[in-house]
Write an enzyme that holds these catalytic residues in place. Structure first.
Site: not given
Ligand code: IPE
Ligand code: IPE
Ligand code: MG
Length: 264
Positions: A38, A55, A87, A149, A214
């Site tokens: 995250d 990303h 999504w 792995l 999450s």
């Molecule tokens: C969890 O992160 C999903 C991924 C890392 C792919 P999110 O950014 O979507 O989670 P929330 O919305 O902060 O809980």
């Molecule tokens: C995690 O980073 C990657 C995905 C959920 C795909 P975020 O895109 O959620 O980054 P933040 O949480 O908004 O900083």
């Molecule tokens: Mg996030």
């Protein structure tokens, strides 16, 4: 080719990491590590960049952490790449993530194969494009014989969704008379999940400061130890990763029983 940490060309930094890990007693090492990657967006925003730059930077981190897992001989690594809730994000960001995903697979598959990685995708298929699904299945098939792995990528994954899919599969078998409802125990249920045959999560890491699951691996993380860091995923390093493992090894896991020392 990825450099093997102990082989020719390994840097001092890499050797130090392995030395640190080697000091963790074998029976204290996590078999299955899960990571909620995250903070890509926050990393980018903090640098005045667009979220998608975060990303892209996050892919580099994934590459280095996967390499470390191979080199340390970790059994299972599961990463959360895209949730069933993601999504809801703006279409351009979702499209970017899907194409990054495809680019990642294309670029990394050879090295995964060279390193005996076995790949499995966790999650549901609907919503993903036909072309991407073909690529995902092709990658799984190509790496199916890997004996190193076990690498799971959770893409279009939600823990509740996975549980519901497993429930439907088992209910259908029961309705068809192939399965007695009483035979649905924890082992049978685990075997109906996307992680069938794999050990439960020992260590759950989440970057970027939020303290929640999450919807990740709800069943498999029942007794996982949690390790959180403020570091955003693109800045997460192999050093921090090994530190998480060292910290994990110092935890006392009880699984509902008594503290082993006091209980004797
Ligand atoms: C969890 O992160 C999903 C991924 C890392 C792919 P999110 O950014 O979507 O989670 P929330 O919305 O902060 O809980
Ligand atoms: C995690 O980073 C990657 C995905 C959920 C795909 P975020 O895109 O959620 O980054 P933040 O949480 O908004 O900083
Ligand atoms: Mg996030």
């Amino acid at each position: 080719m990825w450099k093997k940490i102990l082989g020719i060309g390994a840097s001092k930094r890499e050797k130090d990491l392995v030395a640190l890990y080697d000091r963790v007693p074998k029976e204290k090492r996590p078999r299955h590590i899960a990571i909620i990657m995250d903070g890509n967006g926050r990393w980018a925003e903090g640098k005045g960049l667009i979220r998608t730059a975060g990303h892209r930077a996050g892919v580099h981190t994934l590459r280095s952490i996967l390499q470390v897992c191979v080199d340390l001989g970790i059994e299972v690594l599961t990463v959360y790449a895209f949730s069933t809730e993601n999504w809801k994000r703006p279409r351009p960001e979702v499209d970017f993530l899907m194409s990054l995903f495809s680019e990642y697979l294309e670029k990394e598959i050879q090295e995964m194969e060279d390193n005996h990685v076995r790949l499995r995708f966790l999650g549901r298929e609907d919503g993903m494009s036909e072309a991407l699904l073909r690529q995902m299945h092709g990658a799984e098939d190509r790496l199916a014989a890997g004996d190193g792995l076990q690498f799971n990528i959770a893409a279009n994954y939600g823990g509740q969704d996975e549980i519901l899919r497993a429930v439907r599969t088992l209910a259908a078998r029961a309705a068809a008379g192939d399965l007695a409802p009483d035979a649905i125990d924890a082992a049978a249920f685990s075997a109906a999940l996307d992680t069938a045959g794999q050990p439960p999560v020992d260590l759950m890491i989440r970057t970027s400061g939020d303290l929640r699951l999450s919807n990740f691996l709800l069943w498999q993380a029942a007794y996982a130890e949690f390790w959180f860091t403020e570091t955003n995923w693109p800045d997460f390093t192999p050093e921090e990763f090994v530190q998480a493992i060292v910290d994990f090894a110092q935890r006392k896991r009880r699984f509902g029983g008594l503290n082993p020392r006091k209980g004797k």
